[in-house]
Design a protein around this motif. Structure first.
Motif, short mmCIF file in Angstrom:
data_model
loop_
_atom_site.label_atom_id
_atom_site.label_comp_id
_atom_site.label_asym_id
_atom_site.label_seq_id
_atom_site.Cartn_x
_atom_site.Cartn_y
_atom_site.Cartn_z
N UNK A 306 10.43 1.01 9.03
CA UNK A 306 9.18 0.48 8.40
C UNK A 306 9.60 0.52 6.92
N UNK A 307 9.21 -0.79 6.00
CA UNK A 307 9.31 -0.77 4.60
C UNK A 307 8.18 -0.24 3.67
N UNK A 308 8.41 0.23 2.80
CA UNK A 308 7.52 0.47 1.72
C UNK A 308 7.66 -0.38 0.47
N UNK A 309 6.38 -0.70 -0.32
CA UNK A 309 6.49 -1.57 -1.50
C UNK A 309 6.22 -0.65 -2.67
N UNK A 310 6.56 -0.96 -3.83
CA UNK A 310 6.36 -0.39 -4.96
C UNK A 310 5.68 -1.39 -6.03
N UNK A 311 4.50 -1.47 -6.44
CA UNK A 311 4.07 -2.42 -7.28
C UNK A 311 4.12 -3.89 -6.75
N UNK A 312 4.16 -4.08 -5.64
CA UNK A 312 4.21 -5.45 -5.19
C UNK A 312 5.70 -6.24 -5.60
N UNK A 314 8.81 -6.13 -3.82
CA UNK A 314 9.39 -5.96 -2.68
C UNK A 314 9.81 -4.56 -2.26
N UNK A 315 10.56 -4.52 -1.31
CA UNK A 315 11.04 -3.17 -0.54
C UNK A 315 11.41 -2.28 -1.55
N UNK A 316 11.15 -0.94 -1.73
CA UNK A 316 11.74 0.05 -2.43
C UNK A 316 12.45 1.20 -1.57
N UNK A 317 11.83 1.35 -0.25
CA UNK A 317 12.11 2.54 0.57
C UNK A 317 11.97 2.14 1.90
N UNK A 318 12.74 2.66 2.86
CA UNK A 318 12.69 2.50 4.17
C UNK A 318 12.53 3.67 4.88
N UNK A 319 11.35 3.72 5.69
CA UNK A 319 10.93 4.73 6.49
C UNK A 319 11.57 4.87 7.97
N UNK A 320 12.39 5.82 8.31
CA UNK A 320 12.85 5.58 9.80
C UNK A 320 12.42 6.74 10.64
N UNK A 321 11.88 6.15 11.90
CA UNK A 321 11.55 7.16 12.63
C UNK A 321 12.11 7.08 13.99
#
Length: 595
Positions: A306-312, A314-321
Protein backbone atom coordinates in the motif's frame (compact mmCIF):
# COMPACT_ATOMS: atom_id res chain seq x y z
CA UNK A 1 22.79 -4.48 4.74
CA UNK A 2 22.40 -3.09 8.25
CA UNK A 3 22.18 0.61 8.88
CA UNK A 4 23.05 2.46 12.04
CA UNK A 5 20.07 3.24 14.26
CA UNK A 6 21.39 6.77 14.71
CA UNK A 7 20.42 7.57 11.13
CA UNK A 8 17.70 10.17 10.48
CA UNK A 9 15.31 7.29 9.95
CA UNK A 10 15.40 6.07 13.54
CA UNK A 11 12.81 3.36 14.29
CA UNK A 12 9.56 5.05 15.21
CA UNK A 13 6.09 4.23 13.95
CA UNK A 14 4.46 7.60 14.56
CA UNK A 15 7.17 10.27 14.52
CA UNK A 16 4.65 13.15 14.28
CA UNK A 17 2.96 12.14 17.53
CA UNK A 18 6.13 11.21 19.42
CA UNK A 19 7.46 14.72 20.14
CA UNK A 20 10.48 15.47 22.29
CA UNK A 21 8.41 17.34 24.88
CA UNK A 22 7.71 15.88 28.28
CA UNK A 23 4.18 15.19 29.42
CA UNK A 24 1.75 18.08 29.97
CA UNK A 25 2.23 18.64 33.68
CA UNK A 26 6.03 18.71 33.52
CA UNK A 27 5.92 21.03 30.51
CA UNK A 28 3.66 23.50 32.32
CA UNK A 29 5.96 23.46 35.33
CA UNK A 30 9.01 24.12 33.17
CA UNK A 31 7.24 26.98 31.37
CA UNK A 32 6.30 28.54 34.71
CA UNK A 33 9.87 28.19 35.98
CA UNK A 34 11.26 29.88 32.87
CA UNK A 35 8.80 32.77 33.25
CA UNK A 36 9.67 33.09 36.95
CA UNK A 37 13.39 33.23 36.14
CA UNK A 38 12.75 35.89 33.48
CA UNK A 39 10.96 38.11 35.99
CA UNK A 40 13.72 37.59 38.58
CA UNK A 41 16.39 38.57 36.04
CA UNK A 42 14.35 41.65 35.12
CA UNK A 43 14.28 42.62 38.81
CA UNK A 44 18.07 42.23 39.02
CA UNK A 45 18.52 44.35 35.89
CA UNK A 46 16.25 47.13 37.17
CA UNK A 47 17.96 47.07 40.59
CA UNK A 48 21.37 47.38 38.93
CA UNK A 49 20.15 50.32 36.81
CA UNK A 50 18.72 52.07 39.88
CA UNK A 51 21.99 51.59 41.78
CA UNK A 52 23.97 53.00 38.86
CA UNK A 53 21.57 55.95 38.65
CA UNK A 54 21.88 56.74 42.38
CA UNK A 55 25.66 56.53 42.20
CA UNK A 56 25.62 58.96 39.28
CA UNK A 57 23.33 61.27 41.26
CA UNK A 58 25.65 60.97 44.27
CA UNK A 59 28.71 61.88 42.21
CA UNK A 60 27.04 64.81 40.47
CA UNK A 61 25.18 66.01 43.61
CA UNK A 62 21.98 66.44 41.58
CA UNK A 63 19.65 64.09 43.44
CA UNK A 64 18.38 63.00 46.81
CA UNK A 65 20.15 61.90 50.00
CA UNK A 66 23.24 59.68 49.97
CA UNK A 67 21.60 56.79 51.86
CA UNK A 68 19.54 55.99 48.72
CA UNK A 69 22.71 54.33 47.37
CA UNK A 70 22.59 51.96 50.34
CA UNK A 71 18.88 51.27 49.70
CA UNK A 72 19.58 50.45 46.05
CA UNK A 73 22.55 48.27 47.03
CA UNK A 74 20.40 46.28 49.47
CA UNK A 75 17.70 46.01 46.80
CA UNK A 76 20.21 44.61 44.29
CA UNK A 77 21.46 42.08 46.85
CA UNK A 78 17.91 41.01 47.66
CA UNK A 79 17.07 40.48 43.98
CA UNK A 80 20.25 38.46 43.43
CA UNK A 81 19.54 36.32 46.51
CA UNK A 82 16.02 35.55 45.28
CA UNK A 83 17.32 34.71 41.79
CA UNK A 84 20.07 32.39 43.05
CA UNK A 85 18.59 30.65 46.08
CA UNK A 86 14.81 30.80 45.82
CA UNK A 87 12.55 28.32 44.05
CA UNK A 88 9.36 29.23 42.19
CA UNK A 89 6.13 28.93 44.10
CA UNK A 90 3.33 26.72 42.93
CA UNK A 91 1.47 28.66 40.27
CA UNK A 92 -1.54 30.45 41.70
CA UNK A 93 -0.52 30.21 45.39
CA UNK A 94 -1.97 33.42 46.92
CA UNK A 95 -0.08 34.21 50.15
CA UNK A 96 3.49 33.25 50.85
CA UNK A 97 6.58 34.87 52.39
CA UNK A 98 8.29 34.80 49.00
CA UNK A 99 5.76 37.24 47.60
CA UNK A 100 6.83 39.72 50.31
CA UNK A 101 10.49 39.18 49.38
CA UNK A 102 9.79 39.96 45.75
CA UNK A 103 6.69 42.08 45.23
CA UNK A 104 6.80 43.63 48.70
CA UNK A 105 10.48 44.59 48.47
CA UNK A 106 10.05 46.09 45.01
CA UNK A 107 7.02 48.17 46.00
CA UNK A 108 8.78 49.37 49.16
CA UNK A 109 12.01 50.36 47.38
CA UNK A 110 10.20 52.07 44.52
CA UNK A 111 7.99 53.92 47.03
CA UNK A 112 11.03 55.18 48.95
CA UNK A 113 12.68 56.37 45.75
CA UNK A 114 9.48 58.04 44.59
CA UNK A 115 8.86 59.76 47.92
CA UNK A 116 12.35 61.17 48.48
CA UNK A 117 13.07 61.99 44.84
CA UNK A 118 14.54 65.35 43.98
CA UNK A 119 14.59 66.79 40.53
CA UNK A 120 12.60 65.62 37.55
CA UNK A 121 13.10 61.84 37.92
CA UNK A 122 9.77 59.94 38.10
CA UNK A 123 9.83 56.39 39.42
CA UNK A 124 6.13 55.70 38.93
CA UNK A 125 6.54 53.45 35.81
CA UNK A 126 8.67 51.05 37.88
CA UNK A 127 5.56 50.01 39.81
CA UNK A 128 4.40 48.19 36.66
CA UNK A 129 6.99 45.44 37.35
CA UNK A 130 5.54 44.17 40.67
CA UNK A 131 2.01 44.57 39.29
CA UNK A 132 2.85 42.40 36.26
CA UNK A 133 4.75 39.93 38.44
CA UNK A 134 1.72 39.47 40.70
CA UNK A 135 -0.72 39.35 37.76
CA UNK A 136 1.10 36.78 35.65
CA UNK A 137 2.67 34.52 38.29
CA UNK A 138 0.12 34.88 41.07
CA UNK A 139 -3.65 34.73 41.51
CA UNK A 140 -6.00 37.60 40.70
CA UNK A 141 -6.43 38.62 44.34
CA UNK A 142 -2.67 39.12 44.71
CA UNK A 143 -2.57 41.18 41.50
CA UNK A 144 -5.42 43.44 42.66
CA UNK A 145 -3.87 43.77 46.10
CA UNK A 146 -0.57 44.88 44.56
CA UNK A 147 -2.31 47.39 42.27
CA UNK A 148 -4.31 48.70 45.26
CA UNK A 149 -1.19 49.16 47.42
CA UNK A 150 0.61 51.00 44.63
CA UNK A 151 -2.45 53.22 44.01
CA UNK A 152 -2.85 54.03 47.73
CA UNK A 153 0.82 54.96 47.99
CA UNK A 154 0.63 57.22 44.92
CA UNK A 155 -2.50 58.92 46.26
CA UNK A 156 -0.89 59.42 49.67
CA UNK A 157 2.31 60.72 48.12
CA UNK A 158 0.32 63.16 45.93
CA UNK A 159 -1.71 64.33 48.93
CA UNK A 160 1.41 64.97 51.04
CA UNK A 161 3.52 66.59 48.34
CA UNK A 162 1.16 69.46 47.40
CA UNK A 163 -1.10 71.90 49.20
CA UNK A 164 -4.55 70.44 49.62
CA UNK A 165 -7.26 71.72 47.22
CA UNK A 166 -4.76 73.69 45.21
CA UNK A 167 -4.55 73.43 41.46
CA UNK A 168 -1.35 71.41 41.71
CA UNK A 169 -2.88 69.04 44.27
CA UNK A 170 -5.98 68.52 42.16
CA UNK A 171 -3.97 67.80 39.03
CA UNK A 172 -1.65 65.39 40.84
CA UNK A 173 -4.54 63.57 42.50
CA UNK A 174 -6.27 63.26 39.11
CA UNK A 175 -3.09 62.00 37.48
CA UNK A 176 -2.50 59.56 40.34
CA UNK A 177 -6.09 58.29 40.05
CA UNK A 178 -5.66 57.66 36.33
CA UNK A 179 -2.33 55.93 36.99
CA UNK A 180 -3.91 53.73 39.68
CA UNK A 181 -6.79 52.89 37.34
CA UNK A 182 -4.26 51.92 34.72
CA UNK A 183 -2.48 49.66 37.20
CA UNK A 184 -5.79 47.97 38.07
CA UNK A 185 -6.57 47.44 34.38
CA UNK A 186 -3.08 46.08 33.73
CA UNK A 187 -3.42 43.69 36.68
CA UNK A 188 -6.83 42.47 35.56
CA UNK A 189 -6.01 42.09 31.86
CA UNK A 190 -2.56 40.56 32.43
CA UNK A 191 -4.02 38.03 34.87
CA UNK A 192 -6.86 37.10 32.49
CA UNK A 193 -4.44 36.79 29.58
CA UNK A 194 -2.10 34.59 31.62
CA UNK A 195 -4.99 32.36 32.70
CA UNK A 196 -6.23 32.10 29.11
CA UNK A 197 -2.79 31.16 27.83
CA UNK A 198 -2.45 28.58 30.60
CA UNK A 199 -5.80 27.03 29.67
CA UNK A 200 -4.90 26.97 25.98
CA UNK A 201 -1.57 25.36 26.80
CA UNK A 202 -3.27 22.78 29.01
CA UNK A 203 -5.75 21.91 26.23
CA UNK A 204 -2.95 21.66 23.67
CA UNK A 205 -0.85 19.45 25.92
CA UNK A 206 -3.87 17.31 26.76
CA UNK A 207 -4.52 16.80 23.05
CA UNK A 208 -0.86 16.04 22.51
CA UNK A 209 -0.91 13.52 25.36
CA UNK A 210 -4.03 11.88 23.89
CA UNK A 211 -2.32 11.71 20.50
CA UNK A 212 0.77 10.14 22.05
CA UNK A 213 -1.37 7.63 23.93
CA UNK A 214 -3.23 6.71 20.76
CA UNK A 215 0.07 6.38 18.92
CA UNK A 216 1.40 4.09 21.65
CA UNK A 217 -1.77 1.96 21.44
CA UNK A 218 -1.46 1.74 17.67
CA UNK A 219 2.21 0.85 17.94
CA UNK A 220 1.44 -1.82 20.53
CA UNK A 221 -1.19 -3.30 18.23
CA UNK A 222 1.23 -3.32 15.29
CA UNK A 223 4.02 -4.85 17.37
CA UNK A 224 1.65 -7.57 18.61
CA UNK A 225 0.34 -8.49 15.17
CA UNK A 226 1.22 -11.88 13.74
CA UNK A 227 1.15 -10.22 10.33
CA UNK A 228 4.42 -8.54 9.36
CA UNK A 229 4.41 -4.81 8.62
CA UNK A 230 7.28 -3.03 6.83
CA UNK A 231 7.59 0.66 5.91
CA UNK A 232 9.91 1.00 2.90
CA UNK A 233 11.05 4.10 1.01
CA UNK A 234 11.74 4.45 -2.71
CA UNK A 235 15.35 3.25 -2.28
CA UNK A 236 14.36 0.01 -0.60
CA UNK A 237 15.41 1.16 2.89
CA UNK A 238 13.22 -0.37 5.60
CA UNK A 239 12.21 2.57 7.77
CA UNK A 240 10.23 0.50 10.29
CA UNK A 241 9.48 -3.18 10.83
CA UNK A 242 7.38 -4.84 13.52
CA UNK A 243 8.72 -7.98 15.30
CA UNK A 244 6.72 -10.33 13.07
CA UNK A 245 8.24 -8.82 9.93
CA UNK A 246 11.72 -8.92 11.48
CA UNK A 247 11.32 -12.63 12.21
CA UNK A 248 10.09 -13.29 8.67
CA UNK A 249 13.03 -11.45 7.13
CA UNK A 250 15.89 -12.62 9.33
CA UNK A 251 14.47 -15.10 11.83
CA UNK A 252 15.60 -14.88 15.44
CA UNK A 253 18.95 -13.31 14.44
CA UNK A 254 17.48 -9.88 13.71
CA UNK A 255 19.78 -7.26 15.34
CA UNK A 256 18.18 -4.90 17.81
CA UNK A 257 17.44 -1.36 16.53
CA UNK A 258 18.89 -2.15 13.10
CA UNK A 259 17.57 -1.04 9.72
CA UNK A 260 17.64 -3.04 6.53
CA UNK A 261 18.10 -2.53 2.82
CA UNK A 262 15.90 -4.88 0.77
CA UNK A 263 18.39 -4.96 -2.10
CA UNK A 264 21.20 -6.17 0.20
CA UNK A 265 20.27 -9.88 0.11
CA UNK A 266 19.37 -12.04 -2.88
CA UNK A 267 16.64 -13.76 -0.86
CA UNK A 268 14.86 -10.40 -0.46
CA UNK A 269 14.95 -9.57 -4.17
CA UNK A 270 11.31 -10.60 -4.60
CA UNK A 271 10.19 -8.10 -1.95
CA UNK A 272 12.41 -5.37 -3.38
CA UNK A 273 11.05 -5.95 -6.88
CA UNK A 274 7.48 -5.84 -5.60
CA UNK A 275 8.14 -2.52 -3.84
CA UNK A 276 9.78 -1.03 -6.94
CA UNK A 277 6.89 -2.12 -9.12
CA UNK A 278 4.42 -0.63 -6.65
CA UNK A 279 6.17 2.76 -6.81
CA UNK A 280 6.41 2.54 -10.59
CA UNK A 281 2.73 1.73 -11.16
CA UNK A 282 1.47 3.85 -8.26
CA UNK A 283 -1.05 1.25 -7.11
CA UNK A 284 -1.21 -1.54 -4.52
CA UNK A 285 0.00 -5.00 -5.53
CA UNK A 286 -0.09 -8.54 -4.15
CA UNK A 287 2.31 -11.45 -4.65
CA UNK A 288 3.55 -14.68 -3.06
CA UNK A 289 7.23 -14.46 -2.06
CA UNK A 290 9.64 -17.16 -0.88
CA UNK A 291 12.47 -16.12 1.50
CA UNK A 292 15.29 -18.58 2.25
CA UNK A 293 17.07 -17.89 5.56
CA UNK A 294 19.42 -20.85 5.09
CA UNK A 295 19.41 -24.28 3.49
CA UNK A 296 17.04 -25.63 6.14
CA UNK A 297 14.68 -22.69 6.72
CA UNK A 298 12.41 -21.02 4.19
CA UNK A 299 9.38 -18.81 4.47
CA UNK A 300 6.55 -18.65 1.97
CA UNK A 301 4.90 -15.27 2.37
CA UNK A 302 1.88 -13.49 1.00
CA UNK A 303 2.91 -9.86 0.42
CA UNK A 304 0.56 -6.89 -0.04
CA UNK A 305 1.70 -3.32 -0.70
CA UNK A 306 0.00 0.00 0.00
CA UNK A 307 1.31 3.48 -0.85
CA UNK A 308 1.26 6.54 1.38
CA UNK A 309 1.18 10.15 0.13
CA UNK A 310 2.77 13.27 1.58
CA UNK A 311 1.09 16.58 0.89
CA UNK A 312 -0.61 15.25 -2.24
CA UNK A 313 2.67 15.17 -4.19
CA UNK A 314 2.78 11.46 -4.98
CA UNK A 315 3.98 8.35 -3.22
CA UNK A 316 6.41 8.80 -0.35
CA UNK A 317 6.50 5.44 1.44
CA UNK A 318 5.33 1.92 0.74
CA UNK A 319 3.71 -0.11 3.51
CA UNK A 320 4.33 -3.82 3.01
CA UNK A 321 2.11 -6.39 4.75
CA UNK A 322 3.54 -9.91 5.07
CA UNK A 323 1.65 -13.02 6.10
CA UNK A 324 3.01 -16.54 6.50
CA UNK A 325 1.29 -18.73 3.90
CA UNK A 326 1.52 -21.73 6.20
CA UNK A 327 -0.59 -19.96 8.79
CA UNK A 328 -3.08 -18.94 6.12
CA UNK A 329 -3.29 -22.50 4.83
CA UNK A 330 -3.55 -23.80 8.38
CA UNK A 331 -6.51 -21.52 9.09
CA UNK A 332 -8.21 -22.66 5.89
CA UNK A 333 -7.60 -26.29 6.83
CA UNK A 334 -8.83 -25.65 10.35
CA UNK A 335 -12.08 -24.12 9.13
CA UNK A 336 -12.57 -26.87 6.56
CA UNK A 337 -11.77 -29.71 8.93
CA UNK A 338 -13.81 -28.11 11.72
CA UNK A 339 -16.82 -28.38 9.43
CA UNK A 340 -15.85 -31.97 8.69
CA UNK A 341 -15.55 -32.58 12.43
CA UNK A 342 -19.08 -31.38 13.02
CA UNK A 343 -20.24 -33.60 10.19
CA UNK A 344 -18.28 -36.53 11.68
CA UNK A 345 -19.99 -36.02 15.03
CA UNK A 346 -23.38 -36.12 13.30
CA UNK A 347 -22.39 -39.25 11.39
CA UNK A 348 -21.13 -40.84 14.62
CA UNK A 349 -24.54 -40.28 16.18
CA UNK A 350 -26.16 -42.00 13.20
CA UNK A 351 -23.69 -44.91 13.34
CA UNK A 352 -24.58 -45.76 16.92
CA UNK A 353 -28.04 -47.15 16.11
CA UNK A 354 -27.05 -49.57 13.30
CA UNK A 355 -23.94 -50.53 15.28
CA UNK A 356 -26.09 -51.48 18.26
CA UNK A 357 -28.32 -53.52 15.94
CA UNK A 358 -25.27 -55.29 14.50
CA UNK A 359 -23.97 -56.10 17.97
CA UNK A 360 -27.34 -57.48 19.12
CA UNK A 361 -27.81 -59.49 15.92
CA UNK A 362 -24.30 -60.91 16.27
CA UNK A 363 -25.02 -61.91 19.88
CA UNK A 364 -28.19 -63.74 18.80
CA UNK A 365 -26.32 -65.38 15.93
CA UNK A 366 -23.55 -66.49 18.31
CA UNK A 367 -26.14 -68.35 20.39
CA UNK A 368 -27.38 -70.26 17.35
CA UNK A 369 -24.13 -71.32 15.64
CA UNK A 370 -22.10 -74.28 16.88
CA UNK A 371 -19.17 -74.65 14.47
CA UNK A 372 -15.70 -73.47 15.45
CA UNK A 373 -15.29 -71.47 12.25
CA UNK A 374 -18.64 -69.79 12.73
CA UNK A 375 -17.82 -69.00 16.37
CA UNK A 376 -14.56 -67.39 15.21
CA UNK A 377 -16.49 -65.23 12.75
CA UNK A 378 -19.01 -64.04 15.34
CA UNK A 379 -16.15 -63.31 17.75
CA UNK A 380 -14.39 -61.26 15.04
CA UNK A 381 -17.60 -59.34 14.36
CA UNK A 382 -18.00 -58.61 18.07
CA UNK A 383 -14.40 -57.37 18.44
CA UNK A 384 -14.65 -55.02 15.48
CA UNK A 385 -18.06 -53.78 16.58
CA UNK A 386 -16.59 -52.89 19.98
CA UNK A 387 -13.69 -51.16 18.26
CA UNK A 388 -16.10 -49.11 16.15
CA UNK A 389 -18.04 -48.22 19.29
CA UNK A 390 -14.86 -46.93 20.95
CA UNK A 391 -14.00 -44.88 17.86
CA UNK A 392 -17.48 -43.38 17.87
CA UNK A 393 -17.12 -42.51 21.55
CA UNK A 394 -13.76 -40.85 20.90
CA UNK A 395 -15.20 -38.77 18.05
CA UNK A 396 -18.10 -37.66 20.20
CA UNK A 397 -15.80 -36.83 23.12
CA UNK A 398 -13.66 -34.61 20.88
CA UNK A 399 -16.76 -32.99 19.38
CA UNK A 400 -18.11 -32.23 22.84
CA UNK A 401 -14.75 -30.60 23.76
CA UNK A 402 -14.57 -32.24 27.19
CA UNK A 403 -12.32 -30.43 29.68
CA UNK A 404 -8.91 -31.93 30.29
CA UNK A 405 -8.99 -34.07 33.39
CA UNK A 406 -7.53 -37.28 34.70
CA UNK A 407 -9.82 -40.15 33.71
CA UNK A 408 -10.27 -43.42 35.49
CA UNK A 409 -7.93 -45.79 33.74
CA UNK A 410 -6.03 -48.99 34.30
CA UNK A 411 -2.62 -48.83 35.94
CA UNK A 412 -0.23 -50.23 33.37
CA UNK A 413 3.38 -51.35 33.80
CA UNK A 414 5.17 -48.87 31.59
CA UNK A 415 8.10 -50.97 30.40
CA UNK A 416 6.03 -54.05 29.67
CA UNK A 417 3.39 -52.05 27.78
CA UNK A 418 6.00 -50.21 25.73
CA UNK A 419 7.81 -53.46 24.91
CA UNK A 420 4.60 -55.02 23.60
CA UNK A 421 3.51 -51.99 21.55
CA UNK A 422 6.96 -51.47 19.98
CA UNK A 423 7.18 -55.17 19.10
CA UNK A 424 3.84 -55.02 17.27
CA UNK A 425 4.78 -51.75 15.54
CA UNK A 426 8.13 -53.18 14.41
CA UNK A 427 6.45 -56.21 12.88
CA UNK A 428 3.78 -54.18 11.12
CA UNK A 429 6.20 -51.57 9.72
CA UNK A 430 9.11 -53.93 9.05
CA UNK A 431 11.38 -51.72 11.13
CA UNK A 432 13.74 -54.43 12.39
CA UNK A 433 17.11 -52.84 13.01
CA UNK A 434 15.74 -49.31 12.75
CA UNK A 435 14.04 -49.16 16.16
CA UNK A 436 15.94 -49.41 19.42
CA UNK A 437 14.10 -49.74 22.72
CA UNK A 438 15.72 -48.65 25.99
CA UNK A 439 13.68 -49.51 29.10
CA UNK A 440 14.74 -47.92 32.39
CA UNK A 441 11.52 -47.78 34.43
CA UNK A 442 10.88 -51.42 35.45
CA UNK A 443 8.79 -50.52 38.51
CA UNK A 444 6.83 -47.58 37.08
CA UNK A 445 3.08 -47.98 36.56
CA UNK A 446 1.18 -45.26 34.70
CA UNK A 447 -2.54 -44.50 34.74
CA UNK A 448 -3.43 -44.78 31.05
CA UNK A 449 -6.03 -46.57 29.02
CA UNK A 450 -4.25 -49.35 27.07
CA UNK A 451 -5.74 -48.29 23.73
CA UNK A 452 -4.86 -44.64 24.36
CA UNK A 453 -1.24 -45.26 25.33
CA UNK A 454 -0.99 -47.49 22.25
CA UNK A 455 -2.34 -44.68 20.08
CA UNK A 456 0.05 -42.19 21.71
CA UNK A 457 3.14 -44.31 21.14
CA UNK A 458 2.15 -45.45 17.64
CA UNK A 459 1.51 -41.85 16.54
CA UNK A 460 4.92 -40.77 17.84
CA UNK A 461 6.61 -43.74 16.16
CA UNK A 462 4.87 -43.08 12.85
CA UNK A 463 5.94 -39.44 13.04
CA UNK A 464 9.54 -40.47 13.82
CA UNK A 465 9.60 -42.94 10.93
CA UNK A 466 8.57 -40.22 8.44
CA UNK A 467 11.53 -38.04 9.42
CA UNK A 468 14.22 -40.59 10.40
CA UNK A 469 17.07 -41.55 8.10
CA UNK A 470 16.24 -45.28 8.22
CA UNK A 471 19.74 -46.27 9.35
CA UNK A 472 20.23 -48.70 12.28
CA UNK A 473 19.00 -47.26 15.55
CA UNK A 474 17.77 -44.10 13.83
CA UNK A 475 14.62 -44.35 16.02
CA UNK A 476 14.82 -44.84 19.79
CA UNK A 477 12.12 -45.41 22.41
CA UNK A 478 13.29 -44.66 25.94
CA UNK A 479 11.51 -45.04 29.28
CA UNK A 480 12.91 -43.55 32.47
CA UNK A 481 11.74 -42.31 35.82
CA UNK A 482 11.57 -38.60 36.56
CA UNK A 483 11.36 -38.23 40.31
CA UNK A 484 9.24 -40.25 42.71
CA UNK A 485 5.89 -39.82 40.98
CA UNK A 486 6.72 -39.26 37.31
CA UNK A 487 7.82 -41.41 34.40
CA UNK A 488 9.00 -40.27 30.99
CA UNK A 489 8.36 -41.91 27.66
CA UNK A 490 10.56 -40.53 24.86
CA UNK A 491 10.62 -41.20 21.12
CA UNK A 492 13.83 -39.98 19.42
CA UNK A 493 14.74 -39.93 15.75
CA UNK A 494 17.76 -38.63 13.85
CA UNK A 495 15.74 -36.32 11.62
CA UNK A 496 16.82 -32.85 10.54
CA UNK A 497 16.01 -29.80 12.72
CA UNK A 498 12.47 -28.46 12.58
CA UNK A 499 11.90 -24.98 11.18
CA UNK A 500 10.96 -22.20 13.56
CA UNK A 501 7.64 -21.71 11.77
CA UNK A 502 6.82 -25.40 12.35
CA UNK A 503 7.83 -25.30 16.01
CA UNK A 504 5.31 -22.55 16.77
CA UNK A 505 2.41 -24.75 15.62
CA UNK A 506 3.81 -28.19 16.44
CA UNK A 507 0.91 -29.51 18.54
CA UNK A 508 -1.86 -27.53 16.85
CA UNK A 509 -4.55 -29.42 14.93
CA UNK A 510 -4.41 -29.64 11.13
CA UNK A 511 -0.90 -28.17 10.92
CA UNK A 512 1.75 -30.23 9.18
CA UNK A 513 5.00 -29.66 7.32
CA UNK A 514 4.00 -32.36 4.80
CA UNK A 515 1.29 -31.96 2.22
CA UNK A 516 0.03 -35.56 2.62
CA UNK A 517 -0.34 -35.38 6.39
CA UNK A 518 -3.57 -34.33 8.07
CA UNK A 519 -1.71 -32.68 10.94
CA UNK A 520 -3.74 -34.54 13.59
CA UNK A 521 -1.15 -36.99 14.92
CA UNK A 522 0.67 -34.74 17.42
CA UNK A 523 -2.56 -32.96 18.27
CA UNK A 524 -4.16 -36.28 19.26
CA UNK A 525 -1.05 -37.13 21.31
CA UNK A 526 -1.36 -33.85 23.20
CA UNK A 527 -5.08 -34.36 23.81
CA UNK A 528 -4.49 -37.90 25.11
CA UNK A 529 -1.72 -36.74 27.43
CA UNK A 530 -3.79 -33.90 28.84
CA UNK A 531 -6.70 -36.27 29.37
CA UNK A 532 -4.59 -38.35 31.77
CA UNK A 533 -2.69 -35.51 33.44
CA UNK A 534 0.48 -35.99 31.38
CA UNK A 535 2.51 -33.42 29.43
CA UNK A 536 4.07 -33.83 26.00
CA UNK A 537 6.88 -31.67 24.64
CA UNK A 538 9.57 -31.48 21.98
CA UNK A 539 13.29 -30.83 22.18
CA UNK A 540 16.32 -31.07 19.93
CA UNK A 541 18.70 -33.54 21.60
CA UNK A 542 21.97 -35.40 21.09
CA UNK A 543 22.08 -39.17 21.58
CA UNK A 544 25.15 -41.29 20.92
CA UNK A 545 26.89 -38.31 19.24
CA UNK A 546 23.98 -37.83 16.84
CA UNK A 547 21.60 -34.88 16.78
CA UNK A 548 17.93 -35.68 16.61
CA UNK A 549 14.36 -34.74 17.49
CA UNK A 550 12.79 -36.08 20.68
CA UNK A 551 9.13 -36.06 21.66
CA UNK A 552 8.65 -37.02 25.29
CA UNK A 553 5.57 -37.50 27.46
CA UNK A 554 5.89 -37.09 31.23
CA UNK A 555 3.23 -39.17 32.98
CA UNK A 556 2.04 -39.66 36.51
CA UNK A 557 3.47 -42.87 37.83
CA UNK A 558 3.08 -45.06 40.89
CA UNK A 559 5.67 -47.48 42.24
CA UNK A 560 8.55 -45.53 40.68
CA UNK A 561 11.97 -45.70 42.25
CA UNK A 562 15.53 -45.02 41.24
CA UNK A 563 16.05 -46.80 37.92
CA UNK A 564 18.17 -49.90 37.73
CA UNK A 565 20.46 -50.18 34.74
CA UNK A 566 19.37 -52.97 32.48
CA UNK A 567 20.36 -54.15 29.05
CA UNK A 568 18.47 -52.85 26.10
CA UNK A 569 15.43 -54.89 25.25
CA UNK A 570 14.51 -55.25 21.59
CA UNK A 571 11.59 -56.96 19.98
CA UNK A 572 12.35 -60.36 18.49
CA UNK A 573 14.20 -60.01 15.24
CA UNK A 574 15.71 -56.58 16.10
CA UNK A 575 19.31 -56.69 14.96
CA UNK A 576 20.58 -53.64 16.91
CA UNK A 577 23.26 -54.80 19.39
CA UNK A 578 22.51 -54.39 23.10
CA UNK A 579 24.23 -51.67 25.09
CA UNK A 580 23.71 -49.76 28.33
CA UNK A 581 22.44 -46.16 28.46
CA UNK A 582 23.69 -43.59 30.99
CA UNK A 583 21.56 -42.64 33.97
CA UNK A 584 18.28 -40.95 32.99
CA UNK A 585 17.63 -37.27 33.47
CA UNK A 586 16.59 -36.14 36.90
CA UNK A 587 13.56 -33.79 37.06
CA UNK A 588 15.74 -30.78 37.88
CA UNK A 589 18.17 -31.41 35.02
CA UNK A 590 18.09 -29.11 32.03
CA UNK A 591 16.24 -30.93 29.22
CA UNK A 592 18.93 -30.43 26.63
CA UNK A 593 19.94 -34.04 26.08
CA UNK A 594 18.28 -37.36 26.72
CA UNK A 595 20.73 -39.39 28.74
Amino acid sequence: MLRDSASPFAPSWFSAAESTYADGQEQRIRSFVRLWRAFMRARVFIAAVLLALQMFVLVTHTGGPDWLVLVCTLHLGATLAVLIWSHPLQQGEPFHLQWLLTIGVDVLVFAVLQYVQQGSINYTPLFALPVLLASILGPLILALATAASVTLFLLGEAWLSAQLLSDVSTARLLQTGLTGTGFFLVALLANQLAMRLAREEAVAQSSQAAARTQAQVNELVIDSMSEGVLVVDTHGVVRNANPAAQAMLMGVTFPHAAQLLLSARPSWSGLFGLVQETFLLGQPLEADITIAHDEHTTHRLSARTRLTTQGGHGADLCVLFLEDLREVEARVRTEKLASMGRMSAAVAHEIRNPLSAITQANALLDEEVQGVGQKRLTHMINQNAQRLARIVDDILNVARALPSQSEAALTLPLDQTVRQITHEWTQQNQAQGVLGVHLHAPTAHVGFDPDHIRRLLVNLLDNAKRHASGTPSSIRVITQTAGNDRARLSVWSDGSPLEASVLRHLFEPFFSSESRSSGLGLYICRELCERYGAQIAYQRTRLDLREGNAFYATMRASGSRAPVQQSLSYPPGDSVPSRTLPDPLRPDDAPSTIR
